[in-house]
Design a protein around this motif. Sequence first.
Motif, short mmCIF file in Angstrom:
data_model
loop_
_atom_site.label_atom_id
_atom_site.label_comp_id
_atom_site.label_asym_id
_atom_site.label_seq_id
_atom_site.Cartn_x
_atom_site.Cartn_y
_atom_site.Cartn_z
N ARG A 19 -3.35 -2.25 1.15
CA ARG A 19 -3.35 -3.69 1.44
C ARG A 19 -1.97 -4.17 1.86
NH1 ARG A 19 -8.39 -6.08 2.19
NH2 ARG A 19 -9.72 -4.34 1.60
N CYS A 20 -1.09 -3.27 2.27
CA CYS A 20 0.21 -3.68 2.81
C CYS A 20 -0.02 -4.69 3.93
CB CYS A 20 0.95 -2.45 3.35
SG CYS A 20 2.45 -2.91 4.25
N PRO A 21 0.59 -5.87 3.86
CA PRO A 21 0.29 -6.90 4.87
C PRO A 21 0.67 -6.47 6.29
CG PRO A 21 2.13 -7.57 3.46
CD PRO A 21 1.53 -6.34 2.84
N TYR A 22 1.66 -5.61 6.43
CA TYR A 22 2.09 -5.18 7.77
C TYR A 22 1.12 -4.17 8.38
CZ TYR A 22 6.37 -7.42 6.18
OH TYR A 22 7.27 -8.32 5.70
N PHE A 23 0.38 -3.48 7.52
CA PHE A 23 -0.65 -2.56 8.00
C PHE A 23 -1.77 -3.35 8.70
CE2 PHE A 23 -4.71 -0.32 6.98
CZ PHE A 23 -4.51 0.86 7.66
N ALA B 157 5.36 -3.21 13.24
CA ALA B 157 5.48 -1.75 13.22
C ALA B 157 4.92 -1.21 11.90
CB ALA B 157 6.95 -1.37 13.35
N CYS B 158 4.17 -0.14 11.97
CA CYS B 158 3.59 0.45 10.76
C CYS B 158 3.30 1.93 11.02
CB CYS B 158 2.31 -0.30 10.38
SG CYS B 158 1.41 0.51 9.04
N ASN B 159 4.03 2.79 10.32
CA ASN B 159 3.86 4.24 10.50
C ASN B 159 2.47 4.72 10.05
OD1 ASN B 159 6.42 4.94 11.53
ND2 ASN B 159 7.31 4.73 9.47
N LYS B 160 1.87 3.99 9.14
CA LYS B 160 0.55 4.41 8.66
C LYS B 160 -0.52 4.09 9.72
CE LYS B 160 -0.50 3.81 4.16
NZ LYS B 160 -0.73 5.20 3.71
N GLY C 91 7.53 3.00 13.02
CA GLY C 91 8.46 2.35 12.09
C GLY C 91 7.71 1.69 10.94
N CYS C 92 8.47 1.07 10.04
CA CYS C 92 7.86 0.44 8.87
C CYS C 92 8.45 -0.95 8.68
CB CYS C 92 8.11 1.29 7.62
SG CYS C 92 7.60 0.47 6.10
N SER C 93 7.65 -1.97 8.98
CA SER C 93 8.14 -3.35 8.86
C SER C 93 8.33 -3.76 7.40
CB SER C 93 7.15 -4.31 9.52
OG SER C 93 7.05 -4.03 10.89
N ASP D 139 11.01 7.14 3.21
CA ASP D 139 11.68 6.32 4.23
C ASP D 139 10.71 5.85 5.30
OD1 ASP D 139 13.99 6.70 2.91
OD2 ASP D 139 14.75 8.28 4.25
N ALA D 140 9.51 6.44 5.31
CA ALA D 140 8.53 6.09 6.35
C ALA D 140 7.49 5.08 5.87
CB ALA D 140 7.82 7.34 6.84
N CYS D 141 7.28 4.96 4.54
CA CYS D 141 6.21 4.10 4.04
C CYS D 141 6.38 3.81 2.56
CB CYS D 141 4.85 4.77 4.28
SG CYS D 141 3.42 3.80 3.72
N ILE D 142 6.20 2.55 2.18
CA ILE D 142 6.30 2.16 0.76
C ILE D 142 4.99 1.48 0.30
CG2 ILE D 142 8.81 1.99 0.75
CD1 ILE D 142 8.52 -1.08 1.00
N ALA D 143 3.88 1.86 0.92
CA ALA D 143 2.60 1.22 0.58
C ALA D 143 2.08 1.72 -0.78
CB ALA D 143 1.57 1.53 1.66
S1 SF4 Z 1 4.29 2.24 6.99
FE1 SF4 Z 1 3.41 1.80 4.98
S2 SF4 Z 1 4.73 0.31 3.97
FE2 SF4 Z 1 5.30 0.42 6.15
S3 SF4 Z 1 4.20 -1.25 7.09
FE3 SF4 Z 1 2.87 0.55 7.25
S4 SF4 Z 1 1.56 0.61 5.41
FE4 SF4 Z 1 3.22 -0.89 5.08
#
Ligand code: SF4
Length: 319
Positions: free
Chosen positions: A118-122, A128-131, A137-139, A155-159
């Motif tokens: 449920r990461c809002p940037y996803f 930007a969202c690596n997932k 990138g990862c916003s 460093d790529a994701c903190i979801a």
């Molecule tokens: S890479 Fe992970 S933490 Fe970063 S924006 Fe996407 S889901 Fe969120």
Amino acid sequence: MKTFTYQRARTPAEAAEAAARHPGARFIAGGTNLLDLMKLEIEAPAHLIDVNGIGLDKIEPTPEGGLRVGALVRNTDLAADATVRSGYAVLSRALLAGASAQLRNKATTAGNLLQRTRCPYFYDTNQACNKRQPGSGCSAIGGYSRQLAVVGASDACIATHPSDMAVGMRALDAVVETVRADGAGRRIPIAEFYRPPGATPHLENALLPGELITAVVLPAPVGGRHHYQKVRDRASYAFALVSVAAIVQPDGGGRVALGGVAHQPWRSAAGDAALPRGARAVIAALLGKAAPTKDNAFKVALAERALQSILADGGKAKS
Ligand code: SF4
Ligand SMILES: Cc1cc2nc3c(=O)[nH]c(=O)nc-3n(C[C@H](O)[C@H](O)[C@H](O)COP(=O)(O)OP(=O)(O)OC[C@H]3O[C@@H](n4cnc5c(N)ncnc54)[C@H](O)[C@@H]3O)c2cc1C
């Protein structure tokens, strides 16, 4: 929404074979997560395989004294099952803490395990969202991260993984059963089911393309008092900031798994071993290496207080 073709499978083998014939196809169960993602074009499968009619909707005892939960068992039915309520109450309480009654009536065991973050940037396709888009990138890093992970991130994701049910299952040492198109099956302990984000956060779990979850097996009940404490921004219809699944034995030992803090339910042998020494010792063992952001550092203290409230609660189970 992008156009797609659709079929109803009648057996697990037919579903797995269809997935092998249509690379990139998705199984659809309750549809409560997948359809939202398709409407936003975050997921755009060219083919959907409806698995609601493949007969995996039963809860059955195993010869080892445990329980086999079919992949299509609805969250409502699992939470209300008499054996689950008596022997696996942590799971029943975790399920009832999730979503809303209407969603739980549709949501399935497999779909719940596989729901996306449920990461809002996803969900915001302008970010930007690596997932969502590997390498973009990862916003969230440097952005707004109140809901996001404090441990196990990269460093790529903190979801975080948003499932409540999975946290209860982690405390119970559940095992995920699967089948593939060639008929081969696997048993994957839930501790090994979710992949750490590393450099490839779009790869979230141990499933291979087209692999179908058929069931989740719970080992024989372990007894003890079962608790699920979920802390969230409002009392219903909200994901966990932090949740604690705990099974406490009469001698003070037991098991603790945390939700809302990592890409998977967070449990360790050291955390369990620390339980007789109290909440501070458990959280030090589980989150001692936490690297929170300025927005979510509160989660470490919140997890400790949630566990403290469980331990101070004596015999009363809570959700
Ligand atoms: S890479 Fe992970 S933490 Fe970063 S924006 Fe996407 S889901 Fe969120
Ligand atoms: C407003 C809202 C609030 C919510 N709040 C919470 C909450 O507080 N706590 C919580 O835990 N959850 C919450 N949820 C999430 C909800 O629990 C999930 O959407 C639901 O569990 C997904 O199950 P499903 O059967 O609908 O999955 P689907 O949407 O059908 O599928 C999800 C994924 O699983 C895959 N899949 C489904 N079945 C199989 C199978 N047998 N084998 C392999 N792959 C499969 C699909 O291809 C898809 O990728 C909320 C959802 C909404 C919309």
